[in-house]
Design an enzyme around this catalytic site. Structure first.
Site, mmCIF file in Angstrom:
data_model
loop_
_atom_site.group_PDB
_atom_site.id
_atom_site.type_symbol
_atom_site.label_atom_id
_atom_site.label_comp_id
_atom_site.label_asym_id
_atom_site.label_seq_id
_atom_site.Cartn_x
_atom_site.Cartn_y
_atom_site.Cartn_z
ATOM 1 N N PHE A 83 -16.741 15.819 4.013
ATOM 2 C CA PHE A 83 -16.806 16.149 2.257
ATOM 3 C C PHE A 83 -18.416 16.482 1.936
ATOM 4 O O PHE A 83 -19.150 15.894 2.534
ATOM 5 C CB PHE A 83 -16.428 15.027 1.670
ATOM 6 N N ASP A 124 -15.973 6.800 6.265
ATOM 7 C CA ASP A 124 -15.522 7.168 4.945
ATOM 8 C C ASP A 124 -14.057 7.021 4.530
ATOM 9 O O ASP A 124 -13.257 7.669 5.109
ATOM 10 C CB ASP A 124 -15.907 8.708 4.547
ATOM 11 N N TYR A 143 -10.702 5.359 -7.158
ATOM 12 C CA TYR A 143 -10.092 6.261 -8.225
ATOM 13 C C TYR A 143 -8.981 7.198 -7.503
ATOM 14 O O TYR A 143 -7.945 7.773 -8.163
ATOM 15 C CB TYR A 143 -10.679 7.073 -8.848
ATOM 16 N N LYS A 144 -8.600 7.128 -6.317
ATOM 17 C CA LYS A 144 -7.448 7.916 -5.588
ATOM 18 C C LYS A 144 -6.329 6.933 -5.472
ATOM 19 O O LYS A 144 -5.593 6.573 -6.319
ATOM 20 C CB LYS A 144 -8.075 8.339 -4.090
ATOM 21 N N ARG A 178 -3.468 21.189 -1.649
ATOM 22 C CA ARG A 178 -3.201 20.020 -1.107
ATOM 23 C C ARG A 178 -1.909 19.541 -2.107
ATOM 24 O O ARG A 178 -2.096 19.361 -3.296
ATOM 25 C CB ARG A 178 -4.557 19.242 -1.372
#
Length: 404
Positions: free
Chosen positions: A127, A204, A229-230, A378
């Site tokens: 990322f 991560d 927040y995922k 996705r």
């Protein structure tokens, strides 16, 4: 199509976690939300919980709430995330700052741990935040960056790591689940390979915390960072968490020396003396309001069990691949995720040259996946808030948009 719909309904009927679907707030105009791997849906009771916080904890107790509950909240909530989602004993996880800030703190601390080790290792396709931070830390310290270039679908392997680590390696930083393909890295085996070279390992966990079972303590992980927040549904901009193994506390020293990480936070002394426990990773005043929403999701994960969440995730992604094979592959769509459910996380990525325009059309029609450059969609399937029928609705919408 009728066979797929029948299969989706049967899977939903047999889903032991189906009752939790009603715990999430409705989104008027949205037929399929397939982006829970980017921003989780809010729970129905969040408005009342926020109102109670403003009315009572903040509005009535005022500054007394710091002594009564807020001072300990970063550590208490960290311990809970560790227990529910990470396989981490208490005193090793803390909630604070953003993912970027926490990665920087730990990466910079690891880079300074041993002056004889002069290299940082990271995946070339990781990322952007992880890569950018590694480049910055290397520039600050004069270290050399070594890049891993793995298979774009299967992700980083043990062999990839062994090929680049050496006695010069200070830290290897990798994602547990690849944000593009969803490939799931072999955390225990890779961690062991890194340790065999004498280096530190940082993971991560942004795309795995709350959906993939893990055992950070048992697997000997040195440090990890993840967002909330995922799959933890903490809301936009909710704070990240950091894990630092007991073995490194009081030894590694993070660079943002704020008052909350001081050994005596209220001494207001002339010089900085860091706390010797997990509080050493804090810097400034923690974002208390932003820590509220995730607590309800942690309740649901704890009630369900992370293994059951993972099992539902695998049935969802397996079904998405089946629907892809039957409805999308004939249209020239490519599967960009591993076929084996044991080798992928909670999302499935598919590719087609027209997907940027397709995504814009889907969003306008109330079907919400996300687009990843250059041509990937996705399908993010958050297990507690997503059904198999909703998954099929999304795949069929992609098919119809391509045909259109």
């Amino acid at each position: 199509m009728s066979d797929l719909l029948e299969a989706a309904r049967a899977l939903d009927a047999a889903d032991p976690l189906r009752a939790h679907l009603d715990a999430f707030a409705e989104a008027p105009g949205v037929d399929a939300y397939l982006d829970g791997n980017s921003l989780g849906r809010p729970l129905r009771d969040i408005p009342e919980k926020l109102a109670a916080f403003v009315r009572d904890d903040w509005g009535t107790r005022l500054i007394r709430s710091w002594d009564e509950q807020w001072m300990a909240l970063p550590m208490e909530l960290g311990d809970r995330i560790g227990r529910v989602a990470l396989g981490a004993a208490s005193g090793q996880t803390v909630v604070a700052d953003s993912t970027s800030v926490l990665i920087y703190k730990l990466m910079r601390a690891a880079a300074a741990a041993d002056a004889t080790r002069t290299e940082l290792v990271i995946e070339a396709g990781n990322f952007p935040t992880d890569r950018f931070l590694a480049e910055g830390v290397a520039a600050e310290t004069g270290m050399t960056l070594r890049w891993i270039e793995p298979d774009p679908v299967l992700g980083v392997s043990v062999a990839d790591v062994v090929a680049v680590v050496s006695e010069r390696t200070a830290l290897v930083s990798l994602s547990h689940v690849d944000y593009r393909s969803g490939a799931l890295a072999d955390m225990p085996a890779i961690t062991d390979a890194v340790h065999a070279s004498g280096a530190l390992m940082m993971w991560d966990l942004c795309h795995s915390a709350g959906v993939i079972p893990m055992q950070l303590d048992a697997w000997g992980v040195d440090m990890a960072v993840g967002c909330t927040y995922k799959y933890l549904n903490g809301g936009p901009g909710s704070p990240a968490f950091a894990y630092l193994n007991h073995a490194h506390q009081g030894t590694l020293r993070q660079p943002i020396q704020g008052w909350w990480s001081a050994a005596d936070i209220f001494a207001m002394g002339p010089e900085y003396v860091p706390s010797a426990d997990i509080r050493q990773l804090l810097s400034g005043t923690p974002p208390v309001t932003s820590m509220l929403a995730m607590q309800g999701m942690l309740d649901l994960i704890e009630q369900s069990g992370i293994d059951a969440v993972r099992a539902k995730s695998q049935t969802l992604t397996d079904f998405a691949v089946r629907a892809f094979d039957e409805e999308l592959a004939p249209l020239g769509v490519r599967l960009l995720s591993p076929r084996d459910a044991d080798l992928r996380g909670g999302h499935v990525t598919i590719g087609h040259p027209d997907f940027r325009a397709v995504t814009q059309r889907l969003w306008a029609e109330g079907v919400i996946p996300d687009f990843r450059f250059p041509d990937g969609i996705r399908l993010g399937l958050s297990p507690l808030s997503t059904s198999h029928v909703e998954t099929l609705t999304g795949v069929i919408a992609v098919r119809d948009a391509l045909r259109g």
